[in-house]
Every structure is written in C-alpha cells, then in structure tokens.
Write a protein that holds these residues in place. Sequence first.
Motif, PDB file in Angstrom:
ATOM      1  N   TRP A 410       0.822  -1.207   0.000  1.00  0.00           N
ATOM      2  CA  TRP A 410       0.000   0.000   0.000  1.00  0.00           C
ATOM      3  C   TRP A 410       0.866   1.272   0.000  1.00  0.00           C
ATOM      4  O   TRP A 410       1.881   1.373   0.689  1.00  0.00           O
ATOM      5  CB  TRP A 410      -0.899   0.030   1.225  1.00  0.00           C
ATOM      6  N   ASN A 411       0.423   2.236  -0.812  1.00  0.00           N
ATOM      7  CA  ASN A 411       1.019   3.579  -0.845  1.00  0.00           C
ATOM      8  C   ASN A 411       2.475   3.599  -1.305  1.00  0.00           C
ATOM      9  O   ASN A 411       3.214   4.539  -0.999  1.00  0.00           O
ATOM     10  CB  ASN A 411       0.894   4.257   0.524  1.00  0.00           C
ATOM     11  N   ILE A 412       2.879   2.598  -2.062  1.00  0.00           N
ATOM     12  CA  ILE A 412       4.210   2.618  -2.675  1.00  0.00           C
ATOM     13  C   ILE A 412       4.063   3.172  -4.092  1.00  0.00           C
ATOM     14  O   ILE A 412       3.306   2.633  -4.912  1.00  0.00           O
ATOM     15  CB  ILE A 412       4.845   1.216  -2.720  1.00  0.00           C
ATOM     16  N   GLY A 413       4.767   4.250  -4.376  1.00  0.00           N
ATOM     17  CA  GLY A 413       4.814   4.820  -5.716  1.00  0.00           C
ATOM     18  C   GLY A 413       6.263   4.925  -6.171  1.00  0.00           C
ATOM     19  O   GLY A 413       7.105   5.478  -5.449  1.00  0.00           O
ATOM     20  N   ILE A 414       6.565   4.375  -7.338  1.00  0.00           N
ATOM     21  CA  ILE A 414       7.949   4.304  -7.835  1.00  0.00           C
ATOM     22  C   ILE A 414       7.959   4.657  -9.320  1.00  0.00           C
ATOM     23  O   ILE A 414       7.109   4.201 -10.088  1.00  0.00           O
ATOM     24  CB  ILE A 414       8.547   2.897  -7.649  1.00  0.00           C
ATOM     25  N   ARG A 415       8.925   5.465  -9.724  1.00  0.00           N
ATOM     26  CA  ARG A 415       9.172   5.721 -11.144  1.00  0.00           C
ATOM     27  C   ARG A 415      10.661   5.877 -11.341  1.00  0.00           C
ATOM     28  O   ARG A 415      11.359   6.477 -10.502  1.00  0.00           O
ATOM     29  CB  ARG A 415       8.429   6.977 -11.613  1.00  0.00           C
ATOM     30  N   THR A 416      11.174   5.332 -12.435  1.00  0.00           N
ATOM     31  CA  THR A 416      12.582   5.521 -12.813  1.00  0.00           C
ATOM     32  C   THR A 416      12.590   6.079 -14.235  1.00  0.00           C
ATOM     33  O   THR A 416      12.057   5.459 -15.145  1.00  0.00           O
ATOM     34  CB  THR A 416      13.362   4.194 -12.769  1.00  0.00           C
ATOM     35  N   GLU A 417      13.181   7.252 -14.402  1.00  0.00           N
ATOM     36  CA  GLU A 417      13.121   7.939 -15.697  1.00  0.00           C
ATOM     37  C   GLU A 417      14.505   8.385 -16.139  1.00  0.00           C
ATOM     38  O   GLU A 417      15.252   8.998 -15.374  1.00  0.00           O
ATOM     39  CB  GLU A 417      12.211   9.160 -15.597  1.00  0.00           C
ATOM     40  N   ASP A 418      14.810   8.057 -17.399  1.00  0.00           N
ATOM     41  CA  ASP A 418      16.055   8.488 -18.029  1.00  0.00           C
ATOM     42  C   ASP A 418      15.761   9.185 -19.338  1.00  0.00           C
ATOM     43  O   ASP A 418      14.702   8.981 -19.954  1.00  0.00           O
ATOM     44  CB  ASP A 418      16.969   7.283 -18.280  1.00  0.00           C
ATOM     45  N   ASP A 419      16.712  10.005 -19.785  1.00  0.00           N
ATOM     46  CA  ASP A 419      16.642  10.681 -21.080  1.00  0.00           C
ATOM     47  C   ASP A 419      17.526   9.927 -22.062  1.00  0.00           C
ATOM     48  O   ASP A 419      18.682   9.612 -21.745  1.00  0.00           O
ATOM     49  CB  ASP A 419      17.108  12.124 -20.971  1.00  0.00           C
ATOM     50  N   ALA A 420      16.992   9.642 -23.252  1.00  0.00           N
ATOM     51  CA  ALA A 420      17.688   8.796 -24.218  1.00  0.00           C
ATOM     52  C   ALA A 420      17.787   9.489 -25.566  1.00  0.00           C
ATOM     53  O   ALA A 420      16.783   9.976 -26.097  1.00  0.00           O
ATOM     54  CB  ALA A 420      16.961   7.461 -24.374  1.00  0.00           C
ATOM     55  N   ILE A 421      18.991   9.525 -26.118  1.00  0.00           N
ATOM     56  CA  ILE A 421      19.218   9.974 -27.491  1.00  0.00           C
ATOM     57  C   ILE A 421      19.230   8.747 -28.390  1.00  0.00           C
ATOM     58  O   ILE A 421      20.014   7.808 -28.172  1.00  0.00           O
ATOM     59  CB  ILE A 421      20.556  10.733 -27.618  1.00  0.00           C
ATOM     60  N   VAL A 422      18.360   8.727 -29.395  1.00  0.00           N
ATOM     61  CA  VAL A 422      18.293   7.595 -30.314  1.00  0.00           C
ATOM     62  C   VAL A 422      19.509   7.619 -31.235  1.00  0.00           C
ATOM     63  O   VAL A 422      19.870   8.665 -31.792  1.00  0.00           O
ATOM     64  CB  VAL A 422      16.999   7.634 -31.146  1.00  0.00           C
ATOM     65  N   THR A 423      20.156   6.464 -31.367  1.00  0.00           N
ATOM     66  CA  THR A 423      21.290   6.315 -32.276  1.00  0.00           C
ATOM     67  C   THR A 423      20.997   5.182 -33.248  1.00  0.00           C
ATOM     68  O   THR A 423      20.016   4.451 -33.113  1.00  0.00           O
ATOM     69  CB  THR A 423      22.585   6.011 -31.509  1.00  0.00           C
ATOM     70  N   ASP A 424      21.888   5.016 -34.232  1.00  0.00           N
ATOM     71  CA  ASP A 424      21.698   3.953 -35.223  1.00  0.00           C
ATOM     72  C   ASP A 424      21.801   2.566 -34.601  1.00  0.00           C
ATOM     73  O   ASP A 424      21.214   1.607 -35.111  1.00  0.00           O
ATOM     74  CB  ASP A 424      22.730   4.090 -36.348  1.00  0.00           C
ATOM     75  N   THR A 425      22.548   2.447 -33.521  1.00  0.00           N
ATOM     76  CA  THR A 425      22.796   1.139 -32.927  1.00  0.00           C
ATOM     77  C   THR A 425      22.077   0.911 -31.601  1.00  0.00           C
ATOM     78  O   THR A 425      22.153  -0.178 -31.034  1.00  0.00           O
ATOM     79  CB  THR A 425      24.305   0.931 -32.708  1.00  0.00           C
ATOM     80  N   GLY A 426      21.393   1.908 -31.081  1.00  0.00           N
ATOM     81  CA  GLY A 426      20.723   1.754 -29.795  1.00  0.00           C
ATOM     82  C   GLY A 426      20.290   3.103 -29.283  1.00  0.00           C
ATOM     83  O   GLY A 426      19.705   3.906 -30.003  1.00  0.00           O
ATOM     84  N   CYS A 427      20.565   3.377 -28.020  1.00  0.00           N
ATOM     85  CA  CYS A 427      20.273   4.701 -27.475  1.00  0.00           C
ATOM     86  C   CYS A 427      21.338   5.064 -26.452  1.00  0.00           C
ATOM     87  O   CYS A 427      21.920   4.191 -25.795  1.00  0.00           O
ATOM     88  CB  CYS A 427      18.877   4.771 -26.857  1.00  0.00           C
ATOM     89  N   GLU A 428      21.603   6.346 -26.356  1.00  0.00           N
ATOM     90  CA  GLU A 428      22.549   6.892 -25.389  1.00  0.00           C
ATOM     91  C   GLU A 428      21.762   7.435 -24.209  1.00  0.00           C
ATOM     92  O   GLU A 428      21.019   8.410 -24.342  1.00  0.00           O
ATOM     93  CB  GLU A 428      23.372   8.006 -26.038  1.00  0.00           C
ATOM     94  N   LEU A 429      21.894   6.783 -23.058  1.00  0.00           N
ATOM     95  CA  LEU A 429      21.215   7.241 -21.850  1.00  0.00           C
ATOM     96  C   LEU A 429      22.074   8.320 -21.208  1.00  0.00           C
ATOM     97  O   LEU A 429      23.140   8.032 -20.674  1.00  0.00           O
ATOM     98  CB  LEU A 429      20.986   6.079 -20.889  1.00  0.00           C
ATOM     99  N   ILE A 430      21.613   9.550 -21.270  1.00  0.00           N
ATOM    100  CA  ILE A 430      22.446  10.683 -20.859  1.00  0.00           C
ATOM    101  C   ILE A 430      22.208  11.093 -19.413  1.00  0.00           C
ATOM    102  O   ILE A 430      22.750  12.106 -18.965  1.00  0.00           O
ATOM    103  CB  ILE A 430      22.235  11.891 -21.804  1.00  0.00           C
ATOM    104  N   THR A 431      21.420  10.307 -18.688  1.00  0.00           N
ATOM    105  CA  THR A 431      21.088  10.665 -17.300  1.00  0.00           C
ATOM    106  C   THR A 431      21.528   9.605 -16.307  1.00  0.00           C
ATOM    107  O   THR A 431      21.150   9.654 -15.132  1.00  0.00           O
ATOM    108  CB  THR A 431      19.571  10.887 -17.152  1.00  0.00           C
ATOM    109  N   ARG A 432      22.365   8.660 -16.725  1.00  0.00           N
ATOM    110  CA  ARG A 432      22.754   7.589 -15.823  1.00  0.00           C
ATOM    111  C   ARG A 432      23.889   7.989 -14.881  1.00  0.00           C
ATOM    112  O   ARG A 432      24.421   7.148 -14.161  1.00  0.00           O
ATOM    113  CB  ARG A 432      23.115   6.335 -16.614  1.00  0.00           C
ATOM    114  N   ASP A 433      24.248   9.288 -14.859  1.00  0.00           N
ATOM    115  CA  ASP A 433      25.132   9.763 -13.793  1.00  0.00           C
ATOM    116  C   ASP A 433      24.454   9.623 -12.433  1.00  0.00           C
ATOM    117  O   ASP A 433      25.129   9.615 -11.402  1.00  0.00           O
ATOM    118  CB  ASP A 433      25.534  11.223 -14.021  1.00  0.00           C
TER     119      ASP A 433
END
Length: 447
Positions: A410-433
């Motif tokens: 009860w009353n647990i709220g969780i979110r994990t959000e990162d910003d991603a730049i799309v590349t030809d081979t995948g994505c660059e997660l620029i917020t994983r610092d």
Amino acid sequence: MSIPADDISPFVNRRQRLLDTMRAQGGGVAVLPTAPEVMRNRDADFPYRHDSDFYYLSGFAEPEAWVVLIAGAENRSILFCRDKNLEREIWDGYRFGPAAAAERFQFDEAWPIEQLDERLPKLLANQPALYAPLASDLAVDGKLRDWLGAARRNSRGGDTAPQRLYDLRALLAEMRVIKDASELAIMRRAAKVSADAHLRAMRTTRPGQREYQVEAELLHEFRSQGSQFPAYGSIVATGANACVLHYRAGDAEIRDGDLVLIDAGCEIDGYAGDITRTFPANGRFTGPQRALYDLTVAANNAAAAVTRAGARWNEGHDAAVRILAQGMIDEKLLSGSLDGVIESNAYARFYMHRTGHWLGMDVHDVGDYRDPTPGADGVRPWRTLEAGMVLTIEPGIYVRPGDDVPEHFWNIGIRTEDDAIVTDTGCELITRDVPIDADAIEALMRR
C-alpha cells in the motif's frame, strides 16, 4: 535566458531549412511571435521565458518580438523587436534594438516592433501563402486577420493577399523532433546538471525533512550550475504522495521508512532535462519496496534495449509493460495470464501512463508519435525512430490501498526515468550519472 554562444549558425541553418520547405511548396511568408510577458499579480511579472518555436528559429530571447521569413526569388529574414530605450534599460536591463539584433542574430533586416502592423500587410502583398501559428492564440489570430484584411484593401489590381494558409507550428514540430549536434550538446549539459541535482538531493535527504526542503536542494544545484529555470515544476513526493503522478513538492514530512520520488530537471539555454529517481529516505529499501523497485528498473532497461533507429515508437512501452505486468502477477497484485493482463489493460490500475515522451525545448516536446499515412487497416502506425530523436524512458508502478491489494504494498509509488538519445545502434542514456540500481542507491545514501 542567456545570449546564445558566439556560433549563431544553428539558428541561421534552421531558418534556411524552413525557407527551403516553403519554397518547395510554392513560396510565401512565415510569421511567428515570441511569448508575451505575463503579469503575476499587480505590477509583478512572472519570470519571462521565450516561445520555444520562436527561439528555435531566432536565438533571440527578448519579449515583444516577431520573426518574418519570406521565401521567394530572394529569401528575406526579418526580425521585429523592441527599439533601444536607455531609460527602460535602467529598470529592466539591456535591449539589443533592431540594428544590433540584426547583426548579432544574422537577420537580413530588423525593425522596431512598433512598425509591425504597418509593414506586415505590405510584406504579405502578392505572396501565395501565409505560414503562421494558426488557432494558437486569440490575439495572434486577430493580428493575422487584420493584416490579411489590410493586404486585400491595399490591393489595386485585385486580391493579392495570400490564398493558402499553413500551420507553421506543424512544420516546426517536424524539424524539432530530430535534434542537431548543437541541440544534443546542450541537452547533454542539461542532463548532467539535472543529474547532479538529483545526487545532491539524494545525499542530503533525511527523515524529518519536508518535501520543499528537498526541492530547495534541487533548485540550488540547478541555479549554481547556470540553469536559467527548472524545466518544469519539480515533483518531490514522499510516501503515498508518490502515487499522485503530477504531485508538486509540498510541506509533507518525510518519515523513516518512506520512499521519496523526485521527478525534476533543469532548463539550460532553452533545453530541458527530465529525470525521475525513487529512493528510501533512510537509505534502505524494505522488502516490498525493493521488489517493486527492481521491477521498474528491469522495465526501464528492457525499454532502453529496444530503443534504436528503425524501431517503432511503441516498442519501448510494450517491452516495459510486459516486464511490469509479469511482476504484478508474480507479486499477487494481479491474477491471470500475462497476455490476458495486457490485453485487458488490467495492469493500468498500477501503471497508467506511457513509458516516455519526446524531450527537447519543451519537456513534453513537439512531434507526432504516429506516421502521417494510415496503414491498410486505416490506422496510422507508430512512428519509426530516427537517430537524433530524444525521448524519455520512464516506467513506474503506483499502488494505492485496496481490499484486493496486499497491504505491504500500500502507498508505494515508484518511477525511474532516463533521457535517451536515439542512435543507429541503440540509445545513449544521458542521465545515468544518477545511479538507478538499488544497491548503488543504498551505497550512495550511506556515503
């Protein structure tokens, strides 16, 4: 807003790209205002922030300004802005004025804003089309109507006002959805400063504090590193408040055993960062908290793994939903088969938003999420991702009390959000610092 770096070429290039598009459609005139100043109360204004589309084309951050672009045999770029006024500069700060603005921002011409209504009908004369932000603002619509009417009245050889109207914002949205190198550099900087702010908040948060005290740590880091504004109202939510998706930092006390959800990002030179992390106020996840937290991290990683050029927009969301829905079944939040839970949308009781959105000059940035042409079934397919697009990846889980819900969740709220730049081979997660793994978060809190 700070004055852009010495290199104004990205703004000039964008104006040229728009002019090329207009010429390909037969030419015409594009007009675009910046945002108005807005009064907060009595004689105090809200802090001024330019219109994103206007700044994208101009690099000009002062209020009371319009961009006019003419695509024809010879292209013209014109800026209308406030005139120099040394007395007002004593009170409000430096103004470029038309002459300096034309030189600094590389417009062909610049004129005082007071001449806008006089000059626009003449600029519209004999033009085949008008490109403008249609039906976006009553005051702007009124000006467009007046200018078109004046152009028609001034005509002596027939109706010379533009006969075709285009929504300029639709064209600019397609331009803005793929970022150029200069934009990506700014967005990486905004992501880094936003990450530093999250680290500061996580290191300083303790039971007994108030949500607004944590928000103050975020704002301190934003501003001390040169951010002009928060990109949006920061969410700092403790305990049950984290189950409110758009909760704003309030005065709730952070209690021992609470999770704290922070969704916050800074704006730098017009571009937004957007990060969400959820962490235990006392530095240690409980068993139920850890079970759901690890689930959102797995969903985040699954979405990131399928985010690449050539993939469809919805693939990240679908990957996250399968992880979350299976976890909900495993933890007895839901019952039934995985396919059944997904097809019935039963998972939406605990995960009711999509896994991401475009990110750029606006935190929920412009750009269509679907292709313009319907498929054989009449439905527009999800858009194909391209290198240079920037999006968020933000799965979550929000468990409100219920008779059929295990009480330890009860009353647990969780979110994990990162910003991603799309590349030809995948994505660059620029917020994983900012660490996302639960063990790494606990280690950070201990330090």
